[in-house]
Design a protein around this motif. Sequence first.
Motif, PDB file in Angstrom:
ATOM      1  N   MET A  58      -4.925  -3.784  -6.557  1.00  0.00           N
ATOM      2  CA  MET A  58      -6.058  -3.152  -5.868  1.00  0.00           C
ATOM      3  C   MET A  58      -6.380  -1.795  -6.473  1.00  0.00           C
ATOM      4  N   THR A  59      -5.350  -1.055  -6.894  1.00  0.00           N
ATOM      5  CA  THR A  59      -5.579   0.269  -7.470  1.00  0.00           C
ATOM      6  C   THR A  59      -6.226   0.167  -8.844  1.00  0.00           C
ATOM      7  N   GLY A  60      -5.759  -0.773  -9.661  1.00  0.00           N
ATOM      8  CA  GLY A  60      -6.343  -0.952 -10.985  1.00  0.00           C
ATOM      9  C   GLY A  60      -7.805  -1.344 -10.913  1.00  0.00           C
ATOM     10  N   VAL A  61      -8.133  -2.289 -10.032  1.00  0.00           N
ATOM     11  CA  VAL A  61      -9.539  -2.669  -9.833  1.00  0.00           C
ATOM     12  C   VAL A  61     -10.324  -1.482  -9.296  1.00  0.00           C
ATOM     13  N   GLY A  62      -9.713  -0.763  -8.349  1.00  0.00           N
ATOM     14  CA  GLY A  62     -10.387   0.388  -7.745  1.00  0.00           C
ATOM     15  C   GLY A  62     -10.739   1.463  -8.747  1.00  0.00           C
ATOM     16  N   ILE A  63      -9.862   1.703  -9.706  1.00  0.00           N
ATOM     17  CA  ILE A  63     -10.118   2.735 -10.711  1.00  0.00           C
ATOM     18  C   ILE A  63     -11.306   2.347 -11.589  1.00  0.00           C
ATOM     19  N   VAL A  64     -11.383   1.097 -11.992  1.00  0.00           N
ATOM     20  CA  VAL A  64     -12.547   0.647 -12.769  1.00  0.00           C
ATOM     21  C   VAL A  64     -13.807   0.781 -11.915  1.00  0.00           C
ATOM     22  N   ASN A  65     -13.700   0.421 -10.639  1.00  0.00           N
ATOM     23  CA  ASN A  65     -14.844   0.588  -9.730  1.00  0.00           C
ATOM     24  C   ASN A  65     -15.319   2.030  -9.692  1.00  0.00           C
TER      25      ASN A  65
ATOM     26  N   LEU B  60      -7.257   7.282  -5.282  1.00  0.00           N
ATOM     27  CA  LEU B  60      -6.778   6.329  -6.284  1.00  0.00           C
ATOM     28  C   LEU B  60      -5.814   6.973  -7.269  1.00  0.00           C
ATOM     29  N   ILE B  61      -6.128   8.171  -7.709  1.00  0.00           N
ATOM     30  CA  ILE B  61      -5.245   8.847  -8.660  1.00  0.00           C
ATOM     31  C   ILE B  61      -3.929   9.212  -7.989  1.00  0.00           C
ATOM     32  N   ALA B  62      -3.963   9.586  -6.709  1.00  0.00           N
ATOM     33  CA  ALA B  62      -2.714   9.821  -5.980  1.00  0.00           C
ATOM     34  C   ALA B  62      -1.894   8.533  -5.888  1.00  0.00           C
ATOM     35  N   GLU B  63      -2.572   7.425  -5.636  1.00  0.00           N
ATOM     36  CA  GLU B  63      -1.871   6.144  -5.501  1.00  0.00           C
ATOM     37  C   GLU B  63      -1.272   5.684  -6.820  1.00  0.00           C
ATOM     38  N   VAL B  64      -2.026   5.816  -7.887  1.00  0.00           N
ATOM     39  CA  VAL B  64      -1.546   5.313  -9.168  1.00  0.00           C
ATOM     40  C   VAL B  64      -0.383   6.142  -9.701  1.00  0.00           C
ATOM     41  N   ASN B  65      -0.279   7.379  -9.236  1.00  0.00           N
ATOM     42  CA  ASN B  65       0.834   8.233  -9.653  1.00  0.00           C
ATOM     43  C   ASN B  65       1.955   8.264  -8.616  1.00  0.00           C
ATOM     44  N   SER B  66       1.870   7.357  -7.647  1.00  0.00           N
ATOM     45  CA  SER B  66       2.892   7.256  -6.612  1.00  0.00           C
ATOM     46  C   SER B  66       3.867   6.124  -6.925  1.00  0.00           C
ATOM     47  N   VAL B  67       4.986   6.149  -6.230  1.00  0.00           N
ATOM     48  CA  VAL B  67       5.926   5.027  -6.267  1.00  0.00           C
ATOM     49  C   VAL B  67       5.563   4.122  -5.105  1.00  0.00           C
ATOM     50  N   ASN B  68       5.125   2.895  -5.411  1.00  0.00           N
ATOM     51  CA  ASN B  68       4.571   2.049  -4.356  1.00  0.00           C
ATOM     52  C   ASN B  68       5.214   0.674  -4.297  1.00  0.00           C
ATOM     53  N   ASP B  69       6.540   0.615  -4.549  1.00  0.00           N
ATOM     54  CA  ASP B  69       7.224  -0.650  -4.295  1.00  0.00           C
ATOM     55  C   ASP B  69       8.333  -0.436  -3.255  1.00  0.00           C
TER      56      ASP B  69
ATOM     57  N   LEU C 161      -9.093   1.340   2.539  1.00  0.00           N
ATOM     58  CA  LEU C 161     -10.085   2.156   3.229  1.00  0.00           C
ATOM     59  C   LEU C 161     -11.057   2.790   2.238  1.00  0.00           C
ATOM     60  N   GLU C 162     -10.549   3.290   1.119  1.00  0.00           N
ATOM     61  CA  GLU C 162     -11.421   3.921   0.129  1.00  0.00           C
ATOM     62  C   GLU C 162     -12.355   2.919  -0.527  1.00  0.00           C
ATOM     63  N   MET C 163     -11.885   1.703  -0.753  1.00  0.00           N
ATOM     64  CA  MET C 163     -12.759   0.684  -1.345  1.00  0.00           C
ATOM     65  C   MET C 163     -13.877   0.300  -0.381  1.00  0.00           C
ATOM     66  N   ASP C 164     -13.562   0.251   0.915  1.00  0.00           N
ATOM     67  CA  ASP C 164     -14.620  -0.016   1.897  1.00  0.00           C
ATOM     68  C   ASP C 164     -15.632   1.119   1.940  1.00  0.00           C
ATOM     69  N   LYS C 165     -15.140   2.341   1.861  1.00  0.00           N
ATOM     70  CA  LYS C 165     -16.060   3.485   1.811  1.00  0.00           C
ATOM     71  C   LYS C 165     -16.947   3.402   0.567  1.00  0.00           C
ATOM     72  N   LEU C 166     -16.320   3.064  -0.556  1.00  0.00           N
ATOM     73  CA  LEU C 166     -17.068   3.035  -1.819  1.00  0.00           C
ATOM     74  C   LEU C 166     -18.160   1.972  -1.784  1.00  0.00           C
ATOM     75  N   LYS C 167     -17.820   0.768  -1.314  1.00  0.00           N
ATOM     76  CA  LYS C 167     -18.850  -0.290  -1.336  1.00  0.00           C
ATOM     77  C   LYS C 167     -19.980   0.030  -0.362  1.00  0.00           C
ATOM     78  N   THR C 168     -19.654   0.695   0.756  1.00  0.00           N
ATOM     79  CA  THR C 168     -20.702   1.104   1.686  1.00  0.00           C
ATOM     80  C   THR C 168     -21.618   2.140   1.042  1.00  0.00           C
ATOM     81  N   ALA C 169     -21.012   3.102   0.350  1.00  0.00           N
ATOM     82  CA  ALA C 169     -21.793   4.147  -0.313  1.00  0.00           C
ATOM     83  C   ALA C 169     -22.682   3.566  -1.409  1.00  0.00           C
ATOM     84  N   ILE C 170     -22.123   2.663  -2.216  1.00  0.00           N
ATOM     85  CA  ILE C 170     -22.910   2.081  -3.304  1.00  0.00           C
ATOM     86  C   ILE C 170     -23.999   1.161  -2.757  1.00  0.00           C
TER      87      ILE C 170
END
Length: 539
Positions: A200-207, A314-323, A347-356
């Motif tokens: 989800m984070t990788g797709v989100g960053i491209v988005n 997204l940048i906070a998430e990608v630089n986090s330990v998430n396992d 939540l951020e992806m829902d915000k983004l798609k609403t904004a776009i």
Amino acid sequence: MKITIGNDHLTLEDFKKILFEDANIEIGNKAAKRVEKCYNFLEDFTKNKLIYGINTGFGPMAQYRIEEEEQTQLQYNLIRSHTTGMGNPISPVFVKSLMVARLNTLLKGYSGVHPELVELLCEYINNDVLPVIYEHGSVGASGDLVQLSHLALSLIGEGKVTDLKGNIQNTQHVIEELGLEPFRIRLREALALMNGTSAMTGVGIVNAIHAQNLMNWSILASAMIVELVESFDDHYSYELNAVKLHEGQAFVAKKMRSVLKDSTLVRSRREHHYEKKVTVNVLKEKMQEYYSIRCVPQILGPIHDTIEQVINVLIAEVNSVNDNPIVDAEREDVYHGGNFHGDYVSLEMDKLKTAITKLSMLSERQLNYLLNDKLNQILPPFVNLGKLGFNLGMQGAQFVATSTVAENQTLSFPMYVHSIPNNNDNQDIVSMGSNAALLASKVIENTFQILAVEFLTIIQAVDYLGFEDKLSSCSKRVYQQLRELVPVFSNDSIMYPKIGAVKEYLYNTTIDITSKGCKMESTVETNAEFEMEVECCPV
């Protein structure tokens, strides 16, 4: 170009260089040492201790202890049993992005993986060995288990992979040609690869990268319409927008001023209405433009702010330990919890798609204004440059924009609140983050198509009005580049190649609006299929 990852935080600019500028990556020395230290600690720590996912089953079957001689096979079982993805394969650039995201997480040194795993993953990324990963499968709670299992499958030499051009081959064949060996699991590498938010984070960053570009294109389209209608200049002025204390509004207004600073079409309110005495009782010209023109800073401003917030998360998430669990070699302990849960990204992806979606609605309203001669009163119906009644102009293209906006509006239903318990109710509240990210990507793709119809209409309007030489330098440059793809047309001809060519241009051209002007850089070659079809169509 080479980017060192693992030593410091990855940035959005790093992702842009890796994904769109062919930058290779290398693992930083500090990160490599952390990975090795963590693995060595875990290998020793697991002796005579019960550690989830190493000597236990997974999820609701964690109460079953696994004998030592079965522990390696357990990891392979996890990978193969979860490669259940269905639907369409996701875009290779999304896959590459999620691989970079997963590698960066593992390099934090809290996952207990063998150093050979991160080295192999780095080789895959640099050689564009991209696993085929499908859109359906993740609920985004124990991470993106299904989608990341397809990544893990490729790293053990199984399944299929693709390159950035979409060519699919058997993994074993590709890695043999590269002289690579499949990874051999030691402790918990399968769980470490799969149990995180990297899909989800990788797709989100491209988005987010595409959303930033959409924002700039929308600002430029709005500015060009300001020129077409010879609008007054005060609605995007510093003075008006400075008294409303929102960063995004000020940002958009500033960009519009940068685009329009050398336009000869925009009129001064002071010169026309304040310094000259107006004596007529009924003005022929509009005192104020329609909201889709006059309120652009107020409409696009919150969209800009949303995109920036999305990037920060997204940048906070990608630089986090998430396992899970977290292997802490410094404290010599293992912590069980839920860092794999994807609510932040969802939540951020829902915000983004609403904004776009709102951005696409603005584009559609601006398009409608240009096409409706009763509204604009300066252009023929549907910006028809041919014979009225006999030719149809942009009439058919409007249907594409309108129907696609309607789809965006439907897709904007939030995934974040659409939790469905599963996994024997072990995962009793989930994020649906991967779904949210992929739906956001669809909204973004749709919006490039809508903007393509708008820009095609704009350049037709420029020719009808004879305004090319009066445009701002930024607007004129874009007009000329689009005209190289789609020459001016008055007779009816096949339209979809024209719209497609403009969409490809917008999608693959990064525009940066600064005080010095507009900088445009293409990230890929223009789609040759669309070029050829445009050339063969009568215009």
